[in-house]
Design an enzyme around this catalytic site. Structure first.
Site, PDB file in Angstrom:
ATOM      1  NE  ARG A  92      -1.966 -24.299  -5.393  1.00 18.91           N
ATOM      2  CZ  ARG A  92      -2.659 -25.251  -4.866  1.00 18.91           C
ATOM      3  NH1 ARG A  92      -2.692 -26.440  -5.438  1.00 18.91           N
ATOM      4  NH2 ARG A  92      -3.346 -25.040  -3.776  1.00 18.91           N
ATOM      5  NE  ARG A 101      -7.422 -25.139  -5.524  1.00 20.06           N
ATOM      6  CZ  ARG A 101      -7.187 -25.586  -4.306  1.00 20.06           C
ATOM      7  NH1 ARG A 101      -6.381 -26.568  -4.124  1.00 20.06           N
ATOM      8  NH2 ARG A 101      -7.774 -25.052  -3.277  1.00 20.06           N
TER       9      ARG A 101
END
Length: 171
Positions: A92, A101
């Site tokens: 991430r 994301r």
């Protein structure tokens, strides 16, 4: 405010997972497996995976969401830190709030814990308004009480249109 009333070394917690970039279901599986291998944490139940419309920023791919119940010896802020460290370890990168994301892990609830700080609020302050959290959580913890109501009651109060369970083979 901080209240931690654990009388044992292990307590139950609820986590939410979301992803809408790459192999989202695979990423969530990897995160759950990694959490289960951590010392002081054991994954006890995992919901089905659900495709859900984006929330907050509409112009992005649908999300895959799931929830898990875990037993943990971590205190709340340490569990949050472990989840955030895992997000980074799995790739991430910082991005737009509520935007696309690779992986998001939210700490929803910890048994006997109430917390209101800049870093963490427990129970999660917006979970009772979000179908992408309530639908999977109600599958594994329908009787869990949040703000005076069972999760199964909260889910009956939100719009679940657009939330669909993914086939078992896609998890």
């Amino acid at each position: 405010m901080w209240v931690w009333r654990s009388n044992s070394a292990v307590t139950e917690a609820a986590l939410a997972f979301g992803s809408n970039l790459g192999d989202s279901a695979g990423m969530i599986r990897r995160a759950i497996d990694a959490l289960d291998m951590m010392k002081g944490l054991s994954v006890r139940r995992v919901s089905s995976f659900y495709a859900t419309p984006p929330w907050g920023v509409a112009d992005q791919p649908d999300f895959v969401n799931a929830c898990a119940l875990v037993e943990t010896a971590f205190e709340p802020l340490d569990l949050l830190e472990a989840c955030k460290d895992l997000e980074v370890a799995l790739g991430r990168m910082p991005g737009e709030r509520w935007g696309p994301r690779l992986l998001d892990i939210d700490l929803l609830w910890i048994q006997n814990a109430e917390l209101d700080s800049e870093r963490l609020t427990l129970p999660h302050p917006r979970m009772t308004a979000r179908a992408f959290v309530l639908v999977p959580l109600s599958e594994i913890a329908p009787h869990l009480v949040i703000d005076g109501r069972a999760v199964s009651d909260w889910v009956s109060r939100v719009d679940v249109s657009g939330v669909r369970r993914l086939p078992t083979d896609s998890r």
